[in-house]
Design a protein around this motif. Structure first.
Motif, PDB file in Angstrom:
ATOM      1  N   LEU A 231      28.404  22.464  -6.602  1.00 61.17           N
ATOM      2  CA  LEU A 231      28.672  22.086  -5.616  1.00 61.17           C
ATOM      3  C   LEU A 231      28.743  23.537  -4.731  1.00 61.17           C
ATOM      4  CD1 LEU A 231      31.901  20.202  -4.616  1.00 61.17           C
ATOM      5  CD2 LEU A 231      29.259  19.464  -4.655  1.00 61.17           C
ATOM      6  N   PHE A 232      27.656  24.145  -3.867  1.00 55.50           N
ATOM      7  CA  PHE A 232      26.891  24.764  -3.200  1.00 55.50           C
ATOM      8  C   PHE A 232      27.811  25.134  -1.405  1.00 55.50           C
ATOM      9  CE2 PHE A 232      23.174  23.142  -3.255  1.00 55.50           C
ATOM     10  CZ  PHE A 232      22.876  23.273  -1.902  1.00 55.50           C
ATOM     11  N   PHE A 233      27.802  26.393  -1.082  1.00 55.26           N
ATOM     12  CA  PHE A 233      27.762  26.655   0.099  1.00 55.26           C
ATOM     13  C   PHE A 233      26.366  26.904   1.264  1.00 55.26           C
ATOM     14  CE2 PHE A 233      32.186  27.388  -0.993  1.00 55.26           C
ATOM     15  CZ  PHE A 233      32.937  27.012   0.503  1.00 55.26           C
ATOM     16  N   ALA A 234      26.208  25.685   1.955  1.00 57.34           N
ATOM     17  CA  ALA A 234      24.892  25.650   2.257  1.00 57.34           C
ATOM     18  C   ALA A 234      24.541  26.543   3.588  1.00 57.34           C
ATOM     19  CB  ALA A 234      24.054  24.221   1.896  1.00 57.34           C
TER      20      ALA A 234
ATOM     21  N   LEU B 243      25.958  27.259 -11.947  1.00 58.71           N
ATOM     22  CA  LEU B 243      25.502  27.395 -10.094  1.00 58.71           C
ATOM     23  C   LEU B 243      24.950  28.081 -10.558  1.00 58.71           C
ATOM     24  CD1 LEU B 243      25.578  26.286  -7.276  1.00 58.71           C
ATOM     25  CD2 LEU B 243      27.857  27.782  -7.291  1.00 58.71           C
ATOM     26  N   SER B 244      24.619  29.370 -10.992  1.00 58.75           N
ATOM     27  CA  SER B 244      23.240  30.250 -10.918  1.00 58.75           C
ATOM     28  C   SER B 244      22.529  29.838 -11.296  1.00 58.75           C
ATOM     29  CB  SER B 244      24.261  31.453 -11.216  1.00 58.75           C
ATOM     30  OG  SER B 244      22.716  32.438 -10.859  1.00 58.75           O
ATOM     31  N   LYS B 245      22.176  29.051 -12.311  1.00 56.81           N
ATOM     32  CA  LYS B 245      21.778  28.805 -13.213  1.00 56.81           C
ATOM     33  C   LYS B 245      20.636  27.436 -12.262  1.00 56.81           C
ATOM     34  CE  LYS B 245      19.533  27.181 -17.512  1.00 56.81           C
ATOM     35  NZ  LYS B 245      18.630  26.313 -17.043  1.00 56.81           N
ATOM     36  N   THR B 246      22.041  26.403 -12.028  1.00 53.23           N
ATOM     37  CA  THR B 246      20.943  25.448 -10.923  1.00 53.23           C
ATOM     38  C   THR B 246      20.456  25.959  -9.869  1.00 53.23           C
ATOM     39  OG1 THR B 246      23.105  23.769 -11.256  1.00 53.23           O
ATOM     40  CG2 THR B 246      22.199  23.840  -9.924  1.00 53.23           C
ATOM     41  N   LEU B 247      21.159  26.585  -9.148  1.00 55.68           N
ATOM     42  CA  LEU B 247      20.490  27.039  -7.329  1.00 55.68           C
ATOM     43  C   LEU B 247      18.983  28.346  -8.236  1.00 55.68           C
ATOM     44  CD1 LEU B 247      23.626  29.039  -6.108  1.00 55.68           C
ATOM     45  CD2 LEU B 247      22.293  26.753  -4.871  1.00 55.68           C
ATOM     46  N   LYS B 248      19.321  28.314  -9.139  1.00 60.87           N
ATOM     47  CA  LYS B 248      17.927  29.688  -9.845  1.00 60.87           C
ATOM     48  C   LYS B 248      16.567  28.209 -10.020  1.00 60.87           C
ATOM     49  CE  LYS B 248      15.050  33.174  -9.946  1.00 60.87           C
ATOM     50  NZ  LYS B 248      14.435  32.908  -8.745  1.00 60.87           N
ATOM     51  N   ASP B 249      17.365  27.960 -11.097  1.00 60.79           N
ATOM     52  CA  ASP B 249      16.287  26.465 -11.931  1.00 60.79           C
ATOM     53  C   ASP B 249      15.681  25.787 -10.066  1.00 60.79           C
ATOM     54  OD1 ASP B 249      16.356  27.675 -13.525  1.00 60.79           O
ATOM     55  OD2 ASP B 249      17.625  26.657 -14.362  1.00 60.79           O
ATOM     56  N   LEU B 250      16.541  25.420  -9.429  1.00 62.67           N
ATOM     57  CA  LEU B 250      16.156  24.049  -8.501  1.00 62.67           C
ATOM     58  C   LEU B 250      15.818  24.366  -7.238  1.00 62.67           C
ATOM     59  CD1 LEU B 250      18.528  21.189  -9.563  1.00 62.67           C
ATOM     60  CD2 LEU B 250      16.899  21.548 -10.091  1.00 62.67           C
ATOM     61  N   TYR B 251      16.145  25.628  -6.573  1.00 59.57           N
ATOM     62  CA  TYR B 251      15.960  25.875  -5.296  1.00 59.57           C
ATOM     63  C   TYR B 251      15.678  27.314  -5.043  1.00 59.57           C
ATOM     64  CZ  TYR B 251      19.448  22.237  -5.579  1.00 59.57           C
ATOM     65  OH  TYR B 251      20.230  20.999  -5.232  1.00 59.57           O
TER      66      TYR B 251
ATOM     67  N   TRP C  62      21.358  34.423  -7.550  1.00 64.03           N
ATOM     68  CA  TRP C  62      22.893  34.702  -7.221  1.00 64.03           C
ATOM     69  C   TRP C  62      23.357  35.654  -6.175  1.00 64.03           C
ATOM     70  CZ3 TRP C  62      26.547  31.884  -8.137  1.00 64.03           C
ATOM     71  CH2 TRP C  62      27.852  31.737  -8.542  1.00 64.03           C
ATOM     72  N   GLU C  63      22.226  36.999  -6.334  1.00 63.18           N
ATOM     73  CA  GLU C  63      22.746  38.019  -5.597  1.00 63.18           C
ATOM     74  C   GLU C  63      22.514  38.069  -4.197  1.00 63.18           C
ATOM     75  OE1 GLU C  63      21.551  38.395  -7.885  1.00 63.18           O
ATOM     76  OE2 GLU C  63      22.331  39.747  -9.107  1.00 63.18           O
ATOM     77  N   LYS C  64      21.292  37.079  -3.593  1.00 63.60           N
ATOM     78  CA  LYS C  64      20.851  35.928  -2.804  1.00 63.60           C
ATOM     79  C   LYS C  64      21.607  35.216  -1.987  1.00 63.60           C
ATOM     80  CE  LYS C  64      17.898  36.199   0.961  1.00 63.60           C
ATOM     81  NZ  LYS C  64      17.730  37.436   1.453  1.00 63.60           N
ATOM     82  N   TYR C  65      22.611  34.608  -3.396  1.00 64.88           N
ATOM     83  CA  TYR C  65      23.822  33.651  -2.724  1.00 64.88           C
ATOM     84  C   TYR C  65      24.593  33.795  -2.017  1.00 64.88           C
ATOM     85  CZ  TYR C  65      26.415  29.306  -3.002  1.00 64.88           C
ATOM     86  OH  TYR C  65      28.015  28.432  -2.859  1.00 64.88           O
ATOM     87  N   GLN C  66      25.084  35.509  -2.586  1.00 69.57           N
ATOM     88  CA  GLN C  66      26.170  35.961  -1.461  1.00 69.57           C
ATOM     89  C   GLN C  66      26.340  36.259  -0.696  1.00 69.57           C
ATOM     90  OE1 GLN C  66      29.346  35.694  -4.286  1.00 69.57           O
ATOM     91  NE2 GLN C  66      28.000  34.246  -5.079  1.00 69.57           N
ATOM     92  N   GLU C  67      24.800  36.863  -0.428  1.00 67.99           N
ATOM     93  CA  GLU C  67      24.974  37.412   1.035  1.00 67.99           C
ATOM     94  C   GLU C  67      25.141  36.532   2.189  1.00 67.99           C
ATOM     95  OE1 GLU C  67      20.773  37.986   1.441  1.00 67.99           O
ATOM     96  OE2 GLU C  67      21.169  40.089   0.295  1.00 67.99           O
ATOM     97  N   ARG C  68      25.152  35.016   1.788  1.00 64.64           N
ATOM     98  CA  ARG C  68      25.784  34.244   2.815  1.00 64.64           C
ATOM     99  C   ARG C  68      27.519  34.151   3.247  1.00 64.64           C
ATOM    100  NH1 ARG C  68      23.119  29.061   0.986  1.00 64.64           N
ATOM    101  NH2 ARG C  68      21.378  30.395   0.535  1.00 64.64           N
ATOM    102  N   PHE C  69      27.895  34.968   2.384  1.00 59.64           N
ATOM    103  CA  PHE C  69      29.515  35.163   2.406  1.00 59.64           C
ATOM    104  C   PHE C  69      29.727  36.087   3.318  1.00 59.64           C
ATOM    105  CE2 PHE C  69      29.139  32.463  -1.413  1.00 59.64           C
ATOM    106  CZ  PHE C  69      29.439  31.136  -1.387  1.00 59.64           C
ATOM    107  N   ASN C  70      28.555  36.488   3.659  1.00 58.95           N
ATOM    108  CA  ASN C  70      29.005  37.971   4.299  1.00 58.95           C
ATOM    109  C   ASN C  70      28.951  37.533   6.027  1.00 58.95           C
ATOM    110  OD1 ASN C  70      29.551  39.967   2.601  1.00 58.95           O
ATOM    111  ND2 ASN C  70      27.187  40.446   2.535  1.00 58.95           N
ATOM    112  N   GLY C  71      29.358  38.102   6.973  1.00 58.78           N
ATOM    113  CA  GLY C  71      28.910  37.964   8.481  1.00 58.78           C
ATOM    114  C   GLY C  71      29.359  36.830   8.835  1.00 58.78           C
ATOM    115  N   THR C  72      29.575  36.148   9.872  1.00 64.74           N
ATOM    116  CA  THR C  72      30.208  34.923  10.466  1.00 64.74           C
ATOM    117  C   THR C  72      29.747  33.692  10.624  1.00 64.74           C
ATOM    118  OG1 THR C  72      29.677  35.965  12.560  1.00 64.74           O
ATOM    119  CG2 THR C  72      31.827  36.934  11.923  1.00 64.74           C
TER     120      THR C  72
END
Length: 250
Positions: free
Chosen positions: A234-237, A10-18, A22-32
C-alpha cells in the motif's frame, strides 16, 4: 540509511510498476498537500474484507456521520476467501473494501499522539467466513472514524460536474493547504439536501486527517502520513492524475 524489508518491497513495486523511485516517493511527505492510501498492483487481493451484515456495517462505519460512536462501538469484518491468520497478523494495516485502512493498535496510538481530535478509533474484529476453513478471530485492529470534513479538492483545477447535488469527479487536484477549509455539508448546488450552507466553513483549527467533502475519501496530511510505517503493498497516492497514470482508470 538502509531500507527495511517492507520499504524494499514497496520501493521495488513503485519502480517496477509505476516508474516512481523511492527518493521521489519520499518527496510527497513534505509540504501540506493531501494524500490518500491506495493499493499497489501487487497487493494480495485475498486480504480484502467483506461485511456480514450490510445494515450494521453502514450504521457503524458511515464516513458521513462525523461524530463519535463511543467506546462500545465495534465492527466485525470477515474474509470471504481462504486466508492464513498468521499471515494476516503480519500486516500492520490492511485495506478493507469500502472502509479504508484498518490499523493495528500501535499505529493508532501514534496517530492519536498527533491528532487526537480529528478521528476516533473503532475496534475491529477480523473473522474467517470461508466455509471450508477453520474459523478464527483476530483482535487488535482499528478502523478510522474521521470527525472532520474539509474541501480538499481544488475545483478550479479539477473536472467536476453536479447531478442532484452529487459531485461527478473526473481528473482532480488537491489544494496545497486545505486543512482548515472545513465544509459543513457534503452536497453541492441544487441538492435537495442543500440548506444554503454549501460554501466552505472554516474549522476552529487545522486538522490532519479528514473526509474530503466532494469525493468522500479519507485524506491524510503528509506530516501524519509520514509517521505511518511503510506497507509493502500500500502507498500514499497524490492527485487523481497520478492514480489515472498508475491504474489506467478510477
Amino acid at each position: 540509511m538502509a531500507l527495511s524489508k517492507d520499504e524494499k518491497t514497496l520501493s521495488k513495486t513503485l519502480k517496477d510498476l509505476y516508474n516512481i523511485n523511492w527518493e521521489k516517493y519520499q518527496e510527497r511527505f513534505n509540504g501540506t498537500k493531501p494524500l490518500e492510501i491506495w493499493t499497489g498492483g501487487r497487493y494480495p487481493m485475498r486480504l480484502w474484507l467483506g461485511y456480514k451484515d450490510r445494515e450494521q456495517f453502514l450504521s457503524i462505519s458511515s464516513k458521513y456521520k462525523l461524530n463519535r460512536l463511543g467506546n462500545n462501538a465495534y465492527i466485525e469484518l470477515g474474509f470471504k476467501k481462504k486466508v492464513d491468520p498468521n499471515e494476516v497478523k503480519k500486516f500492520r494495516y490492511i485495506l478493507a473494501s469500502s472502509m479504508g485502512p484498518i490499523f493495528q493498535k500501535d499505529i493508532i496510538d501514534k496517530i492519536l499522539e498527533v491528532c487526537p481530535d480529528d478521528f476516533e478509533p473503532v475496534k475491529v474484529t477480523l473473522k474467517n467466513w470461508h466455509k471450508n476453513s477453520e474459523p478464527f478471530s483476530i483482535e487488535g485492529f482499528y478502523a478510522i472514524n474521521a470527525l472532520k470534513v474539509i474541501k480538499a479538492i481544488d475545483e478550479s483545477k479539477s473536472e467536476i460536474s453536479w447531478s442532484d447535488g452529487i459531485a461527478n469527479i473526473g481528473d482532480y487536484n488537491y489544494k496545497e493547504d486545505p486543512w482548515q477549509d472545513g465544509c459543513d455539508v457534503l452536497f453541492g448546488p441544487n441538492s435537495p439536501n442543500n440548506t444554503n450552507r454549501y460554501p466552505p466553513k472554516k474549522l476552529d483549527k487545522p486538522c490532519m486527517i479528514a473526509i474530503d467533502a466532494l469525493s468522500g475519501a479519507i485524506v491524510w496530511h503528509p506530516k501524519l502520513a509520514k509517521i505511518i510505517p511503510p506497507h509493502p503493498y500500500l502507498f500514499f497516492a497524490q492527485d487523481f492524475e497520478t492514480r489515472v497514470h498508475l491504474y489506467g482508470s478510477y
